[in-house]
Design a protein around this motif. Structure first.
Motif: not given
Length: 93
Positions: A41-66
């Protein structure tokens, strides 16, 4: 599994990182699909923000806190967690 961890009070990023530990080759897209499968039931926005997440190995993206804040807000909007739970969890971010 992810749903139980978050409903038991684990922050979304910690829960997602636990999946990465189990399967280091998992992609952000796979994590996003898994998250929305667990919380349909969560908005499809969840997929977008997780896809943009800057986890180890990624150079740019949304940080953990955000990412935690955004996912928690989406979980409140979909009534998976209450505003009181949101406030408690956000204080830990």
């Amino acid at each position: 599994m992810l749903k139980e961890l978050i409903e038991d009070g684990m922050l979304p990023v910690q829960a997602l990182k636990s999946l990465v530990v189990q399967k280091p080759s998992i992609s952000n897209l796979d994590l996003a699909i898994f998250f929305t499968d667990e919380f349909p039931d969560v908005s499809g926005e969840a997929r977008q923000v997780i896809w943009r997440w800057e986890r180890p190995g990624k150079r740019q993206g949304i940080d953990d806190d955000k990412l935690n804040y955004l996912l928690l807000q989406l979980l409140v909007d979909a009534s998976y967690i209450s505003h009181a739970e949101f406030e408690k969890m956000v204080m830990r971010v």
